[in-house]
Design an enzyme around this catalytic site. Sequence first.
Site, PDB file in Angstrom:
ATOM      1  CE  LYS A 236      55.739  -8.296  27.611  1.00 47.17           C
ATOM      2  NZ  LYS A 236      56.818  -8.278  28.610  1.00 47.17           N
TER       3      LYS A 236
HETATM    4  N1  GLU Z   1      56.469  -9.662  31.885  1.00 46.08           N
HETATM    5  C1  GLU Z   1      57.725  -9.849  32.548  1.00 46.08           C
HETATM    6  C2  GLU Z   1      58.845  -9.236  31.737  1.00 46.08           C
HETATM    7  O1  GLU Z   1      58.643  -8.342  30.947  1.00 46.08           O
HETATM    8  C3  GLU Z   1      57.962 -11.294  32.956  1.00 46.08           C
HETATM    9  C4  GLU Z   1      58.005 -12.285  31.843  1.00 46.08           C
HETATM   10  C5  GLU Z   1      58.031 -13.741  32.304  1.00 46.08           C
HETATM   11  O2  GLU Z   1      58.108 -13.988  33.492  1.00 46.08           O
HETATM   12  O3  GLU Z   1      57.955 -14.603  31.414  1.00 46.08           O
HETATM   13  O4  GLU Z   1      59.980  -9.563  31.907  1.00 46.08           O
END
Ligand code: GLU
Length: 420
Positions: free
Chosen positions: A105
Site C-alpha cells: 500500500k
Molecule cells: N485500493 C484498492 C483496495 O484497497 C484496490 C487495490 C488494487 O487494485 O491494487 O483493495
Amino acid sequence: MEAEDPFNNALTQLASITDLITIDNEYYEMLKSPRREVIVALPLKLGDGTSVTFTGYRVQHNNARGPYKGGIRYHPSVTLSEVKALAMWMTWKAAVIDIPFGGAKGGVAVDPKRLSNDDLERLTRKYVSALERDIGPEIDIPAPDLNTNPQTMAWMMNEYSRLHGHNVPAVVTGKPIEIGGSEGRAAATGRGVAICAREAVKKYLHSDMKDVSVAVQGFGNVGSNTVKSLMEMGAKIVAISDVVGGARPKGPRKYFEQSFSTLLEASNKLGSVSLIPNVDQISNEQVIETEADLLIPAALENQITENNAQKVKAKIVIEAANGPTTPMADKIMERRGIRLVPDILANSGGVLVSYFEWVQNLNRDHWTEEEVNNRLEHKMVHAFNEVVTLAEKDGIDLRRAALVLAVNKVVAAMKLSGWH
Ligand code: GLU
C-alpha cells in the site's frame, strides 16, 4: 478517546487465528512485519509560489505469492501505521480472492482538495520518480485508493514510462480505458461488494435482494458503485452518507426512489448526498445506527468501534471499506449475532479486476465489459463460498475464516520458496 491504531488492529486480527492454524513462530514473526517500508520526502514548489515538503509512503508487506499489489491514497491523515495495516490487508485480500499477487500500500499525507490539478500532477510524478526502483510490473503495482483515480494512474504510468524510455502500462492498474485500463475496473469494488451482499442475504437471511434494506456509509468510488449495483439488484437504499453528511429519504416508503444516475447527478451538483431534496439530514454516526437489514461501511477505517457496535441494528455488515470495524467492535457484534462479511473478502473485487487489467496489459489485450464482469462474478461467488464453508466447518466467524484461508496460502508459498 484516542483513535485506534490501524496496524495494531491488523496485528490483533492476525493473532486471533494463531490457535486455529499450525503456523511456525518463524513464519508468524515474518508476517507480523512488512518486508519493506519506504518513506520519501516530496518537496514541491506549488503554483502559488510556496514550497511544501510532503511525505510519501510505500509499504510492501509480503510477496510470496506474486508481485506486491495495492492502492495509493492521498489524505491528510495518512500515517505509516495506516499504510502498514492496509498493506497487510492487501496480502490477505489477494490470497482470499486467489490472484497471484502479494500485498502493498502507498500514500501521501496531503489534502488533495487544497492543491490545484497542476500541483497534484507534479506531486504524483515526484512520488513515482522517488519510488521508481521500488515499483514495476513484476515488482509492485500501484492502483487507485482514497482520493486517487484513473487520472492519477495515468500520470503515474506516464512518469514511469518516461523514466524507462518506453510505454509500461502494466506498472499501475485502474488506468483510464484509453491508455490500457480495463473495462469494469472503476465499478469493480462496488460490484463485488454487492455480489457478496447478495450471497450473504441468500445464505443468512434466506431472502431476495428485492426484500432487503441497506444503509451505506460513503459515496465515493466504492460507496457509489455499491449503491448502483445494489439498486440494480432491487435492494432498497434507506440511508447514504458522504464526507459532508448523511441522508435518509423522507416520505412513507423511506427509501431512495429515484434512479441511481439521478441520485449521483444531484449529489455531484449539490456537493453532497445530504443536500438533495426530500431527505432528513443525518450524521455519519447515524448511518451506522440506521434500522436496515444490511449495513455497508464504505468510507474509512475505525467507523464501527466499541462505542457504537452496540447500536448497530443491521443483521449483516458488509465491509466495503478497508478496516472499518475494530477488533473490539467485532467481538461485540459477534456476541449480538450480527454477521460480518470482512473487507478482505467483500472489497476484493477491485484488486481482482486490477489483476485482470494487468493480465490484459501484459498480453496487449482488451476484454469486453461482459467478460470482465462474468469473471468477477465467478471469482467472487467462489471465494465467498470458500470462506463460508470454512467458517461452518471450524465454527468460526467469517473474518477469521477468511484470514485462515489467506494466511495458510501465504505461509505455504513462503515455505515452498524457502523463506526462513
Ligand atoms: N485500493 C484498492 C483496495 O484497497 C484496490 C487495490 C488494487 O487494485 O491494487 O483493495
